[in-house]
Motif scaffolding. Structure first.
Motif, PDB file in Angstrom:
ATOM      1  N   TYR A  86       0.824  -1.204   0.000  1.00 40.87           N
ATOM      2  CA  TYR A  86       0.000   0.000   0.000  1.00 40.87           C
ATOM      3  C   TYR A  86       0.861   1.257   0.000  1.00 40.87           C
ATOM      4  N   ILE A  87       1.914   1.269   0.809  1.00 43.68           N
ATOM      5  CA  ILE A  87       2.781   2.453   0.892  1.00 43.68           C
ATOM      6  C   ILE A  87       3.430   2.741  -0.457  1.00 43.68           C
ATOM      7  N   ASN A  88       3.952   1.712  -1.114  1.00 43.86           N
ATOM      8  CA  ASN A  88       4.654   1.908  -2.384  1.00 43.86           C
ATOM      9  C   ASN A  88       3.743   2.424  -3.494  1.00 43.86           C
ATOM     10  N   MET A  89       2.443   2.202  -3.347  1.00 45.46           N
ATOM     11  CA  MET A  89       1.493   2.674  -4.350  1.00 45.46           C
ATOM     12  C   MET A  89       0.823   3.988  -3.958  1.00 45.46           C
ATOM     13  N   ASN A  90       1.139   4.469  -2.748  1.00 47.07           N
ATOM     14  CA  ASN A  90       0.496   5.682  -2.242  1.00 47.07           C
ATOM     15  C   ASN A  90       1.481   6.550  -1.473  1.00 47.07           C
ATOM     16  N   ILE A  91       2.657   6.756  -2.042  1.00 46.55           N
ATOM     17  CA  ILE A  91       3.728   7.491  -1.372  1.00 46.55           C
ATOM     18  C   ILE A  91       3.273   8.859  -0.842  1.00 46.55           C
ATOM     19  N   PRO A  92       2.495   9.653  -1.588  1.00 50.56           N
ATOM     20  CA  PRO A  92       2.139  10.988  -1.086  1.00 50.56           C
ATOM     21  C   PRO A  92       1.308  10.982   0.191  1.00 50.56           C
ATOM     22  N   ASP A 167      -2.410   2.682 -11.843  1.00 48.13           N
ATOM     23  CA  ASP A 167      -1.903   2.905 -10.487  1.00 48.13           C
ATOM     24  C   ASP A 167      -0.533   3.572 -10.506  1.00 48.13           C
ATOM     25  N   PHE A 168      -0.283   4.391  -9.503  1.00 46.79           N
ATOM     26  CA  PHE A 168       1.053   4.950  -9.298  1.00 46.79           C
ATOM     27  C   PHE A 168       1.882   3.971  -8.471  1.00 46.79           C
ATOM     28  N   HIS A 169       3.208   4.068  -8.625  1.00 51.55           N
ATOM     29  CA  HIS A 169       4.109   3.193  -7.874  1.00 51.55           C
ATOM     30  C   HIS A 169       5.456   3.891  -7.744  1.00 51.55           C
ATOM     31  N   VAL A 170       6.122   3.641  -6.629  1.00 50.23           N
ATOM     32  CA  VAL A 170       7.444   4.216  -6.418  1.00 50.23           C
ATOM     33  C   VAL A 170       8.486   3.455  -7.232  1.00 50.23           C
ATOM     34  N   TRP A 171       9.476   4.171  -7.760  1.00 49.80           N
ATOM     35  CA  TRP A 171      10.543   3.552  -8.550  1.00 49.80           C
ATOM     36  C   TRP A 171      11.666   2.992  -7.690  1.00 49.80           C
ATOM     37  N   MET A 172      11.757   3.410  -6.448  1.00 51.24           N
ATOM     38  CA  MET A 172      12.929   3.116  -5.631  1.00 51.24           C
ATOM     39  C   MET A 172      14.193   3.506  -6.417  1.00 51.24           C
ATOM     40  N   SER A 173      15.230   2.685  -6.401  1.00 50.88           N
ATOM     41  CA  SER A 173      16.510   3.135  -6.966  1.00 50.88           C
ATOM     42  C   SER A 173      16.550   3.207  -8.479  1.00 50.88           C
ATOM     43  N   ALA A 174      15.511   2.738  -9.158  1.00 48.69           N
ATOM     44  CA  ALA A 174      15.440   3.032 -10.596  1.00 48.69           C
ATOM     45  C   ALA A 174      15.405   4.542 -10.805  1.00 48.69           C
ATOM     46  N   SER A 175      15.012   5.274  -9.757  1.00 50.13           N
ATOM     47  CA  SER A 175      15.022   6.742  -9.783  1.00 50.13           C
ATOM     48  C   SER A 175      16.405   7.311 -10.050  1.00 50.13           C
ATOM     49  N   LYS A 176      17.435   6.588  -9.677  1.00 53.12           N
ATOM     50  CA  LYS A 176      18.804   7.110  -9.802  1.00 53.12           C
ATOM     51  C   LYS A 176      19.181   7.435 -11.241  1.00 53.12           C
ATOM     52  N   THR A 177      18.519   6.789 -12.196  1.00 57.35           N
ATOM     53  CA  THR A 177      18.806   7.103 -13.598  1.00 57.35           C
ATOM     54  C   THR A 177      18.455   8.549 -13.926  1.00 57.35           C
ATOM     55  N   THR A 178      17.444   9.090 -13.239  1.00 61.12           N
ATOM     56  CA  THR A 178      17.072  10.488 -13.495  1.00 61.12           C
ATOM     57  C   THR A 178      18.194  11.426 -13.047  1.00 61.12           C
ATOM     58  N   VAL A 179      18.845  11.081 -11.937  1.00 63.98           N
ATOM     59  CA  VAL A 179      19.936  11.902 -11.416  1.00 63.98           C
ATOM     60  C   VAL A 179      21.141  11.831 -12.351  1.00 63.98           C
ATOM     61  N   GLY A 180      21.505  10.618 -12.762  1.00 66.40           N
ATOM     62  CA  GLY A 180      22.651  10.463 -13.646  1.00 66.40           C
ATOM     63  C   GLY A 180      22.474  11.172 -14.975  1.00 66.40           C
ATOM     64  N   THR A 181      21.290  11.028 -15.564  1.00 64.98           N
ATOM     65  CA  THR A 181      21.045  11.654 -16.862  1.00 64.98           C
ATOM     66  C   THR A 181      21.012  13.169 -16.748  1.00 64.98           C
ATOM     67  N   LEU A 182      20.398  13.692 -15.688  1.00 64.28           N
ATOM     68  CA  LEU A 182      20.399  15.142 -15.497  1.00 64.28           C
ATOM     69  C   LEU A 182      21.821  15.674 -15.387  1.00 64.28           C
ATOM     70  N   MET A 318       6.165  12.641  -9.617  1.00 68.00           N
ATOM     71  CA  MET A 318       6.281  13.014  -8.215  1.00 68.00           C
ATOM     72  C   MET A 318       7.596  12.497  -7.664  1.00 68.00           C
ATOM     73  N   VAL A 319       8.217  13.273  -6.790  1.00 69.83           N
ATOM     74  CA  VAL A 319       9.445  12.836  -6.127  1.00 69.83           C
ATOM     75  C   VAL A 319       9.334  13.152  -4.644  1.00 69.83           C
ATOM     76  N   GLY A 320       9.610  12.150  -3.818  1.00 69.25           N
ATOM     77  CA  GLY A 320       9.525  12.309  -2.380  1.00 69.25           C
ATOM     78  C   GLY A 320      10.599  13.240  -1.849  1.00 69.25           C
ATOM     79  N   LEU A 321      10.307  13.852  -0.710  1.00 69.01           N
ATOM     80  CA  LEU A 321      11.208  14.827  -0.111  1.00 69.01           C
ATOM     81  C   LEU A 321      11.754  14.320   1.217  1.00 69.01           C
ATOM     82  N   GLY A 331      15.648   7.729  -5.023  1.00 65.49           N
ATOM     83  CA  GLY A 331      14.824   6.626  -4.577  1.00 65.49           C
ATOM     84  C   GLY A 331      13.328   6.821  -4.646  1.00 65.49           C
ATOM     85  N   LEU A 332      12.851   8.056  -4.675  1.00 68.67           N
ATOM     86  CA  LEU A 332      11.432   8.265  -4.451  1.00 68.67           C
ATOM     87  C   LEU A 332      10.682   8.895  -5.614  1.00 68.67           C
TER      88      LEU A 332
END
Length: 458
Positions: A86-92, A167-182, A318-321, A331-332
């Protein structure tokens, strides 16, 4: 790397660890001490509530949702139990988020579904053969929630064992690709010099061991610092990485305690930055600080300008803070799975299916794929995981991607078995969402790689 070793892809804490304020007030403690409360947090188990995982698509009772909120803690969240789903699908509902709304005209992905791809198998490191992809997805042990694959800009396979496509879902560390590419995009614009110390930009860390870490070495997670996410480190409540994660979401503390913890990290004796790939979400978070400093803008706004606003997505990004409202870019990230696939498609020759602008140009892609040093990758945990997950050893890690193979395909893993796979030369990309305990070996990367090879040969 064998199954008994746990992959700590992002924000994974042992179950006895507590969110606490102790590491925010470090002056009265030694550099490697933190007070850990004695009371253990509640840890949700995997039960018939989410077994089979298809039950998730029917929703949760109000009592379950309220109980999940009462029991929310980082350890419970990362335990991959019923409440984690539930948490991973409802992070906000649980963590503050920054939001970027879609602005590009929506691009609808065509389907060219090949049902036979569900029969795909691949050969493991020991020479044995996996079950079929369909069998893997329908095995309760694996708890995949959604997987989607595209070839030449069309969706060729998708399955939703434990979620709805919307449904929405958190990417966890797949998010890191956004940081590297930026970071690579900002380098191409002259806004980020990869040879400079990361503290040239992330001034919050200046005057510490981070001064010797270049932006490039941070991108490749070869910092030479004692911050690696390992089984041993997570088993020690006084380890540096434990202190770091305890402080990152320390809502009741001073807010920026995680930065103070980062300032206390020590170098590894006899190891220089660039020598060895040592995985750590803390390094990605240092890069987030650098990106925000180099641009003078919030992480969400930079990502939106450079990438999200250029993609014909349907829903918001969305990105967690963290507790001090810095984005947890490593991660988020939180999206729907088809929008995640559209992001992945930006790395392929079919970028024009989802965008009017080629953001990841051939030059940017080459930089992403070749920034890492194969020598630093050899003998690392991630090299072992490339074999365990796909039966095919990677050549290097690079620019926040865990594995880059000699054929140019790239993969990034996330906690509880999230993943993004991009194979530009085969014009293939894929994304997977899951809620699987990390001690269970992940084979989704191998299936994505096997499908990419299969469709390219057709």
């Amino acid at each position: 790397m064998k199954n008994q070793l746990i992959k700590f892809s992002t924000i994974l804490l042992p179950f006895t660890m507590m969110l606490n304020t102790a590491c925010s007030s470090s002056e009265a403690q030694s550099e490697h001490e933190v007070t850990v409360p004695k009371t253990e947090k509640y840890i949700s188990k995997i039960t018939e509530t989410t077994t089979p995982i298809s039950k998730v698509k029917d929703g949760f009772s109000l009592d379950f949702i309220r109980e999940t909120h009462r029991n929310f803690s980082t350890p419970n969240w990362q335990a991959a139990g019923d409440q984690s789903v539930y948490i991973n699908m409802n992070i906000p509902e649980f963590i503050n988020v920054d939001i970027a709304m879609p602005t590009h005209e929506e691009r609808h992905l065509e389907r060219n579904i090949d049902a036979d791809l569900g029969n795909t198998k691949f050969t493991l490191e020991d020479g044995s053969e996996t079950p079929t992809l369909n069998e893997y997805l329908n095995d309760d042990y694996n708890r995949v929630q959604g997987i989607i694959m595209a070839h030449k800009g069309k969706v060729i396979f998708e399955a939703y064992p434990g979620m709805k496509p919307s449904d929405f879902h958190v990417w966890m560390s797949a998010s890191k690709t956004t940081v590297g590419t930026l970071a690579i995009l900002l380098e191409s614009e002259g806004k980020l010099d990869l040879e400079k110390p990361i503290t040239y930009y992330a001034k919050e860390l200046a005057g510490t061991a981070w001064d010797k870490v270049s932006v490039k070495n941070a991108l490749n997670m070869a910092s030479g610092l004692d911050l690696e996410e390992t089984t041993a480190a997570f088993s020690d409540p006084n380890s540096w990485i434990e202190q770091y994660f305890a402080s990152l979401f320390d809502i009741e503390g001073t807010g920026d305690g995680w930065i103070e913890v980062m300032r206390r990290v020590k170098p590894i004796e006899g190891e220089e930055p660039g020598d060895r790939f040592r995985y750590s979400t803390a390094i990605t978070q240092a890069l987030v600080l650098a990106i925000e400093s180099a641009t003078g803008r919030a992480y969400k706004d930079v990502f939106n300008e450079k990438i999200w606003s250029q993609v014909g997505v349907h829903n918001q990004f969305m990105v967690g803070l963290a507790s001090d409202y810095h984005a947890v870019g490593g991660g988020l990230v939180n999206t729907t799975i088809e929008d995640a696939l559209k992001y992945a498609m930006m790395y392929t020759p079919s970028w024009n299916v989802v965008s009017d602008k080629r953001v990841v140009t051939p030059e940017i892609l080459k930089r992403i794929r070749t920034l890492g040093d194969p020598k630093a990758y050899q003998g690392s945990e991630e090299e072992g995981y490339s074999l365990e997950w796909t039966g095919d050893i990677g050549e290097r890690n690079s620019a926040q991607w865990d594995q880059v193979w000699a054929d140019g395909a790239m993969f990034k893993h996330g906690n509880m078995h999230q993943g993004i796979y991009v194979d530009p030369d085969r014009d293939f990309c894929a994304f997977v969402f899951s809620n699987t305990p990390n001690e269970r070996s992940d084979k989704a990367p191998g299936f994505m790689r096997a499908v990419a090879k299969k469709v390219a040969d057709q």
